[in-house]
Write a protein that holds these residues in place. Sequence first.
Motif, mmCIF file in Angstrom:
data_model
loop_
_atom_site.group_PDB
_atom_site.id
_atom_site.type_symbol
_atom_site.label_atom_id
_atom_site.label_comp_id
_atom_site.label_asym_id
_atom_site.label_seq_id
_atom_site.Cartn_x
_atom_site.Cartn_y
_atom_site.Cartn_z
ATOM 1 N N ARG A 10 -26.021 34.957 -64.720
ATOM 2 C CA ARG A 10 -27.200 34.251 -64.680
ATOM 3 C C ARG A 10 -27.926 34.823 -65.856
ATOM 4 O O ARG A 10 -28.226 35.630 -66.277
ATOM 5 C CB ARG A 10 -27.988 34.246 -63.339
ATOM 6 C CG ARG A 10 -27.038 34.259 -62.264
ATOM 7 C CD ARG A 10 -26.132 32.970 -62.434
ATOM 8 N NE ARG A 10 -25.117 32.943 -61.647
ATOM 9 C CZ ARG A 10 -24.309 31.924 -61.286
ATOM 10 N NH1 ARG A 10 -24.406 30.656 -61.985
ATOM 11 N NH2 ARG A 10 -23.305 31.973 -60.328
ATOM 12 N N ASP A 15 -35.114 30.867 -70.827
ATOM 13 C CA ASP A 15 -34.527 30.071 -71.799
ATOM 14 C C ASP A 15 -35.345 29.875 -73.137
ATOM 15 O O ASP A 15 -36.335 29.711 -72.815
ATOM 16 C CB ASP A 15 -33.845 28.890 -71.281
ATOM 17 C CG ASP A 15 -32.856 29.022 -70.476
ATOM 18 O OD1 ASP A 15 -31.865 29.622 -70.824
ATOM 19 O OD2 ASP A 15 -32.585 28.499 -69.287
ATOM 20 N N LYS A 75 -28.282 27.092 -63.044
ATOM 21 C CA LYS A 75 -28.187 27.590 -64.162
ATOM 22 C C LYS A 75 -26.828 28.243 -64.599
ATOM 23 O O LYS A 75 -26.312 29.090 -63.315
ATOM 24 C CB LYS A 75 -29.267 28.552 -64.732
ATOM 25 C CG LYS A 75 -30.531 28.010 -64.678
ATOM 26 C CD LYS A 75 -31.672 29.084 -65.378
ATOM 27 C CE LYS A 75 -32.983 28.739 -65.570
ATOM 28 N NZ LYS A 75 -33.771 29.635 -66.114
ATOM 29 N N TYR A 129 -27.679 22.848 -64.996
ATOM 30 C CA TYR A 129 -28.398 23.412 -66.180
ATOM 31 C C TYR A 129 -27.867 24.482 -67.168
ATOM 32 O O TYR A 129 -27.419 25.607 -66.632
ATOM 33 C CB TYR A 129 -29.658 23.992 -65.689
ATOM 34 C CG TYR A 129 -30.742 24.436 -66.782
ATOM 35 C CD1 TYR A 129 -31.687 23.542 -67.031
ATOM 36 C CD2 TYR A 129 -31.002 25.793 -67.379
ATOM 37 C CE1 TYR A 129 -32.794 23.894 -67.922
ATOM 38 C CE2 TYR A 129 -31.936 26.028 -68.384
ATOM 39 C CZ TYR A 129 -32.612 25.279 -68.513
ATOM 40 O OH TYR A 129 -33.598 25.650 -69.566
ATOM 41 N N HIS A 130 -27.630 24.012 -68.523
ATOM 42 C CA HIS A 130 -26.966 24.981 -69.344
ATOM 43 C C HIS A 130 -28.073 26.035 -69.737
ATOM 44 O O HIS A 130 -28.885 25.626 -70.212
ATOM 45 C CB HIS A 130 -26.442 24.367 -70.797
ATOM 46 C CG HIS A 130 -25.044 23.801 -70.290
ATOM 47 N ND1 HIS A 130 -24.297 23.098 -71.275
ATOM 48 C CD2 HIS A 130 -24.161 23.654 -69.192
ATOM 49 C CE1 HIS A 130 -23.118 22.429 -70.770
ATOM 50 N NE2 HIS A 130 -23.183 22.909 -69.616
ATOM 51 N N SER A 131 -27.780 27.060 -69.612
ATOM 52 C CA SER A 131 -28.791 28.240 -69.821
ATOM 53 C C SER A 131 -28.282 29.265 -70.825
ATOM 54 O O SER A 131 -27.103 29.462 -71.147
ATOM 55 C CB SER A 131 -28.844 29.044 -68.483
ATOM 56 O OG SER A 131 -29.898 30.042 -68.500
ATOM 57 N N PRO A 136 -30.456 24.782 -74.463
ATOM 58 C CA PRO A 136 -30.746 24.618 -72.867
ATOM 59 C C PRO A 136 -31.334 23.702 -72.379
ATOM 60 O O PRO A 136 -32.435 22.970 -73.102
ATOM 61 C CB PRO A 136 -31.679 26.132 -72.597
ATOM 62 C CG PRO A 136 -32.524 26.241 -73.888
ATOM 63 C CD PRO A 136 -31.715 25.907 -75.071
ATOM 64 N N LEU A 212 -38.684 26.336 -62.689
ATOM 65 C CA LEU A 212 -38.208 26.444 -64.107
ATOM 66 C C LEU A 212 -39.341 27.156 -64.936
ATOM 67 O O LEU A 212 -38.712 27.889 -65.958
ATOM 68 C CB LEU A 212 -37.690 25.223 -64.641
ATOM 69 C CG LEU A 212 -36.776 25.297 -65.957
ATOM 70 C CD1 LEU A 212 -35.632 26.394 -65.904
ATOM 71 C CD2 LEU A 212 -36.493 23.982 -66.600
ATOM 72 N N SER A 219 -31.642 31.847 -61.253
ATOM 73 C CA SER A 219 -30.587 31.082 -61.501
ATOM 74 C C SER A 219 -30.426 29.851 -60.592
ATOM 75 O O SER A 219 -29.787 28.848 -61.194
ATOM 76 C CB SER A 219 -29.092 32.120 -61.969
ATOM 77 O OG SER A 219 -29.056 32.248 -60.634
#
Length: 239
Positions: A10, A15, A75, A129-131, A136, A212, A219
């Motif tokens: 994570r 981000d 994430k 969610y792309h972290s 991101p 967020l 995560s």
Amino acid sequence: MSPPGKKRSRATVPDKEGPAAKFTKSKTQEEEESMMPAAKERNSKPVGSGTGKTTKEACPSAQGSKQAYSHWLMKSEPESRFEKGVDVKFGIEDLKAQPNQTACWDGVRNYQARNFMRDMKVGQEAFFYHSNCKQPGIVGIIKIVKEAYPDHTQFDKKDPHYDSSSTKEKPKWSMVDVQFVRMTKRFIPLSELKAQHQAHRASGGPLKDMTLFTRQRLSIQPLTDEQFEFVLSLEEKQS
């Protein structure tokens, strides 16, 4: 038998837009924090048997009576990064490539994130969610298809997320199974979500307390129904 586990580490730090931040620890900071003394473990909400909750930190669900959530933000890292020789990369395309587009969400080592996973119910939806990557943001929607159960990676000495203090009799960490639902109609970047969050702080909109931005390192994050629907509405708008 659950789908093969994917090594998901994570986000270490909140981000950032632009190049991925460098890691200074083999585990993410949220994982490192979660391995601290049990005093920290008491700060979260426990439930079920899967990813891990026990840290009652300042969070909407920890204030007063426990708040029930039915939507989530999860994430994962879409770009390669190695921990103990294992690539922890797992983006939404990796999920889509799994049998039945389903995989277990293993490797969570933060108590509050674990507890949120233990609260998850079959059929609930989450944003993927792309972290910790160059761009991101939210890329798709997934759903919970199996509720929390013990994370097998905590017992595997070769796994980056092995925890010697956890036993099969009393497992500390949990995971859920998720299935791909669809890609969002467009990529919703962190920068756009942040702008909405800041606007809502002034206007009192649904994203004013979005986890967020109030608990960036988590995560696994809860979303109110209003937050989920508002973010979903953004996919219809031009970026």
